[in-house]
Design a protein around this motif. Structure first.
Motif, mmCIF file in Angstrom:
data_model
loop_
_atom_site.group_PDB
_atom_site.id
_atom_site.type_symbol
_atom_site.label_atom_id
_atom_site.label_comp_id
_atom_site.label_asym_id
_atom_site.label_seq_id
_atom_site.Cartn_x
_atom_site.Cartn_y
_atom_site.Cartn_z
ATOM 1 N N SER B 96 0.831 -1.229 -0.119
ATOM 2 C CA SER B 96 0.016 0.049 0.074
ATOM 3 C C SER B 96 0.742 1.362 -0.067
ATOM 4 C CB SER B 96 -1.123 0.141 1.241
ATOM 5 O OG SER B 96 -0.360 -0.545 2.279
ATOM 6 N N THR B 97 2.075 1.280 0.272
ATOM 7 C CA THR B 97 2.845 2.390 0.148
ATOM 8 C C THR B 97 2.997 2.783 -1.296
ATOM 9 O OG1 THR B 97 4.906 1.037 -0.191
ATOM 10 C CG2 THR B 97 4.649 1.926 2.001
ATOM 11 N N SER B 98 2.473 2.070 -2.227
ATOM 12 C CA SER B 98 2.511 2.343 -3.500
ATOM 13 C C SER B 98 1.160 3.212 -3.878
ATOM 14 C CB SER B 98 2.524 1.183 -4.673
ATOM 15 O OG SER B 98 1.335 0.264 -4.400
ATOM 16 N N LYS B 99 0.283 2.921 -2.925
ATOM 17 C CA LYS B 99 -1.052 3.857 -2.947
ATOM 18 C C LYS B 99 -1.010 5.003 -2.345
ATOM 19 C CE LYS B 99 -4.692 0.131 -3.342
ATOM 20 N NZ LYS B 99 -5.795 -0.610 -3.092
ATOM 21 N N GLY B 100 0.242 5.426 -1.587
ATOM 22 C CA GLY B 100 0.310 6.654 -1.197
ATOM 23 C C GLY B 100 0.452 6.674 0.339
ATOM 24 N N GLU B 101 -0.002 5.532 0.979
ATOM 25 C CA GLU B 101 0.298 5.432 2.408
ATOM 26 C C GLU B 101 1.351 5.466 3.202
ATOM 27 O OE1 GLU B 101 -2.429 2.518 5.293
ATOM 28 O OE2 GLU B 101 -0.537 1.539 4.176
ATOM 29 N N THR B 102 1.521 6.343 4.125
ATOM 30 C CA THR B 102 2.911 6.262 5.026
ATOM 31 C C THR B 102 3.230 4.988 5.660
ATOM 32 O OG1 THR B 102 1.976 6.895 6.949
ATOM 33 C CG2 THR B 102 2.311 8.695 5.389
ATOM 34 N N LEU B 103 4.467 4.966 5.975
ATOM 35 C CA LEU B 103 4.980 3.727 6.473
ATOM 36 C C LEU B 103 4.236 3.555 7.895
ATOM 37 C CD1 LEU B 103 6.875 1.495 7.205
ATOM 38 C CD2 LEU B 103 8.727 3.158 7.798
ATOM 39 N N LYS B 104 4.148 4.874 8.523
ATOM 40 C CA LYS B 104 3.525 4.715 9.947
ATOM 41 C C LYS B 104 2.314 4.332 9.867
ATOM 42 C CE LYS B 104 2.096 7.661 13.853
ATOM 43 N NZ LYS B 104 1.504 8.677 14.226
ATOM 44 N N ASP B 105 1.346 4.524 8.706
ATOM 45 C CA ASP B 105 -0.015 3.938 8.614
ATOM 46 C C ASP B 105 0.107 2.720 8.516
ATOM 47 O OD1 ASP B 105 -1.290 6.520 9.337
ATOM 48 O OD2 ASP B 105 -1.278 7.362 6.990
ATOM 49 N N THR B 106 0.928 2.111 7.537
ATOM 50 C CA THR B 106 0.810 0.567 7.389
ATOM 51 C C THR B 106 1.251 -0.135 8.545
ATOM 52 O OG1 THR B 106 1.852 1.084 5.239
ATOM 53 C CG2 THR B 106 2.176 -1.177 6.272
ATOM 54 N N LEU B 107 2.136 0.349 9.563
ATOM 55 C CA LEU B 107 2.271 -0.170 10.705
ATOM 56 C C LEU B 107 1.307 -0.106 11.714
ATOM 57 C CD1 LEU B 107 6.282 1.020 11.013
ATOM 58 C CD2 LEU B 107 5.355 -1.257 10.946
ATOM 59 N N MET B 108 0.723 1.119 11.900
ATOM 60 C CA MET B 108 -0.473 1.173 12.710
ATOM 61 C C MET B 108 -1.632 0.519 12.211
ATOM 62 S SD MET B 108 0.725 3.156 15.081
ATOM 63 C CE MET B 108 -0.904 3.453 16.045
ATOM 64 N N THR B 109 -1.755 0.002 11.019
ATOM 65 C CA THR B 109 -2.751 -0.783 10.398
ATOM 66 C C THR B 109 -2.563 -2.224 10.848
ATOM 67 O OG1 THR B 109 -3.345 0.637 8.657
ATOM 68 C CG2 THR B 109 -4.039 -1.662 8.300
ATOM 69 N N LEU B 110 -1.374 -2.688 10.809
ATOM 70 C CA LEU B 110 -0.936 -4.192 11.054
ATOM 71 C C LEU B 110 -1.129 -4.209 12.544
ATOM 72 C CD1 LEU B 110 2.006 -4.495 8.766
ATOM 73 C CD2 LEU B 110 -0.174 -5.726 8.789
ATOM 74 N N ARG B 111 -0.671 -3.117 13.348
ATOM 75 C CA ARG B 111 -1.036 -3.429 14.753
ATOM 76 C C ARG B 111 -2.427 -3.722 15.285
ATOM 77 N NH1 ARG B 111 -2.167 0.364 18.573
ATOM 78 N NH2 ARG B 111 -1.587 0.165 20.661
#
Lengths: 332, 332, 332
Positions: B96-111
């Motif tokens: 999803s980083t290719s969809k413009g999501e930030t690394l922090k958002d990716t990690l918070m989502t996985l959490r």
């Protein structure tokens, strides 16, 4: 478009149990509430030390993502594994379709391998329906997004989040904001909110991003945030589906943000206790101000947590429905 | 660079238990020995018929490899599965980083999906630290290599291999040979060897592949194999990180091999019972002569076996530390 | 080509148990029958609610597909998971071979990680043999297709399908139709059919798609469907391996279909109760008429189901053979 009874007969067993999960349309409030209640029990379980139950042990779930989505795939994969299923992830675009095999042959082959459930994401509206009705009716089919048509698990996780925070739908004003035209999410949300008896459903968008005759779905249409957000209890922001917008339907991202981006300033129109939702991934500074996304009224991460629970709920309910049908057919 | 106390507080619980595993730096000898002892017990288990224990049953481990490495990913995947965890492999670059999501958002989502552990590999030094300190401190973070900074599980599997073959570190002379400049492995090895009380640590490299002020880490510097290998008990060869060398720091592979490649001839400088290590994958004929890599003094495959055991050890210890913290915070 | 005794000693333990599964060649009828009987028991199990048994619990199966095949990989992955093994899928082309590591080093590394079984698919004939004989004889190696040489699990699932529908091989006339020249499947089928005592084995193909001296394998050669299909009990269609045909060996797909495609019209030459087989994926309208592929005499989907069962059978038998050998060697 098929009638409500038509959808009923595809998704439900003669006894009214779920056997596929394709669309919210045509499902009655009692069944939606059963999904939410089941999901709530899985939310509780995910707080435990061992987040795993053997409901789908010995079953095989095949994730068929004809349209890539790492995030949605991950939620279905985790949901299946926490139900103890074996999971097969198939990247269909690079698979045997490149050897000239038809979609039907691929599905019949997976069925012959004793796959018990297909989670299907496809760019064509109606793909999951077609599979459930015409190809593999005895394999539980879960729609993980089809074209512009429906994304029912997303809508149900939104309903679960609203119910957890706001309780009774009959008292609520809910606004859906953004690209309604291209959004299968909005379509499924509107069906779910109506079925659950929401007092007032609003859509807020520029005219170019509104489908024709959207009022027929029972929603109020607004083109300005100042009026549309007034007194709402729930604000659902949509993603700008940049990859789906092929023509210049909106002037620019910054123009869109100015008019429809959810900022602290615009948030002031809503009720002071309004919650803010977004299906993710977020485009910060395009649909939503960073401070609002991370603020105290945002329930965006609750939606993610509920996404696993809702998927576990529909997967276990549809599998249970299919099993009862199969037992009946072998008893006859 | 942060102080030792700073690292302590990130990696350890107030009671001194591991809760993340980010770097060797700042960990005391007792904790390193506990990791080695725990890993030894997993080595024994891997000789059993059923190489699986339920220590992480019902837990979810997400492998976040921002930098590809099939071999390292496989070892963490196997370690997690043998601890009975559910594993989610995320190829972040295509996600999803290719969809413009930030690394922090990716990690918070996985959490929010209730992932319990992140195994992080990243080309930026400090990435795993940043996540553990500022993004998801309540998710156990294991550093699987960050930039030029650290690769602590590699260093610990090397320590386990040395201890199995040589026993007491206080009696040992150890030489690390090759591209010290670009090697996060060397950095972690030096910290571990020092903490465990190694008598003498040497680095051998051309001047162009030595970091400035490397002596400050407590090592002796050599630029010639004939002198550097004299009387050593352990020889650790490094990989030539060709993909990381952007400038012409060394004349040619054949020139490097002539000067620093480990051949039977150069091996004669070391003690007759010296062991030979390499983190793999081996470039035969570049860093090491084929016959030496496969010879009786090579413990390269022991390192691989120990790699699984060490990863099982730090994963189970960090998870245990996080669980105790969470229990304490809910009791309060 | 190696003698029968040579293959025996690689594939079998001194007591005659399977320890690798590389080729049908050299295996005696009793062992093939044992594989079919074991597979039959797994077919029964796959009808149960829980399609999972703990035969390979705590074992690690590494799928090494040097040649991509989603379908075959999926069947081996499902077979391993239903035996409760941990599965590691390695896409070798993008793996450490790109870092310059040799195939042997990759395999020795996986062995050091305590992988218990390698499922190998490779474009070079003899790859699986080479690994089993010279690289990792103590890891069970299953050949999932090597060059033009063999595809023994495909042949055994075909035998299982024939036995389920037709019983005794000694009464049967079987025709194999299509690109015999490039087909490792045909080669393995002929060995299996002969060993199981099939009354008559025929191959039907244009001269350009027939290997020289094919008669020496004990088959009758036909170049016309009208004669070759006369009175046969079983028709095995092969895939047109378009990706393997580099030269213009056949005029065109439509020409091929006209002469060798299995149509209702040509089917009339065979016995009225003849069954129709195809390894899949099907090229409809190239090798076979759609109506024939989906018709009442087609057993193509039974082959798929049997594919899982046969793979479970050879995996569990080879693992059992290796375990006995290892126990004997540690007892000595």
């Amino acid at each position: 478009m098929p009638s409500q009874n038509h959808y009923d007969s595809i998704q439900l067993t003669p006894e009214g149990q779920l056997k596929h999960f394709l669309t919210i349309e045509g499902l009655h409030a009692g069944l939606l509430t059963e999904i939410l209640d089941t999901a709530d029990s899985f939310v509780d379980m995910s707080e435990q030390q061992v987040k795993k139950i053997p409901l789908l042990r010995g079953k095989t779930v095949a994730n068929l993502f004809f349209e890539a989505s790492t995030r949605t795939l991950s939620t279905f994969e985790l949901a299946a594994k926490r139900l103890s299923a074996d999971v097969l992830n198939l990247n269909i675009s690079t698979s045997s379709t490149s050897k000239g095999e038809t979609l039907k042959d691929t599905l019949m082959t997976l069925r012959a391998m004793h796959c018990d459930m297909f989670v299907v994401r496809h760019s064509a509206s109606g793909a999951a329906h077609f599979i459930a009705e015409h190809v593999t009716p005895d394999v539980a089919v879960i729609n993980a997004g089809d074209g512009r048509h429906a994304h029912p698990t997303q809508a149900m996780l939104d309903m679960l989040t609203i119910r957890q925070h706001k309780g009774d739908f009959a008292q609520l004003k809910v606004a859906i904001v953004g690209d309604i035209l291209h959004s299968r999410v909005a379509r499924s949300q509107i069906h779910a909110l109506r079925t659950l008896g929401t007092a007032e459903i609003r859509v807020i968008a520029p005219l170019t991003l509104l489908p024709r005759h959207i009022e027929a779905m029972g929603v109020k249409v607004y083109t300005e945030m100042s009026r549309g957000l007034r007194d709402v209890d729930v604000i659902i922001m949509l993603r700008l589906q940049k990859e789906r917008m092929q023509t210049a339907l909106l002037p620019s991202e910054s123009e869109f943000y100015k008019l429809y981006g959810l900022t602290e300033a615009k948030l002031a129109y809503a009720r002071p206790d309004a919650i803010i939702m977004h299906p993710g991934p977020i485009n910060r500074g395009v649909e939503i101000e960073s401070g609002v996304a991370d603020g105290p009224r945002s329930v965006i991460l609750n939606q993610v947590t509920n996404g696993i629970a809702v998927r576990m709920a529909v997967m276990s309910m549809a599998m249970s429905g299919q099993l009862k049908l199969n037992q009946q057919s072998t008893e006859v």
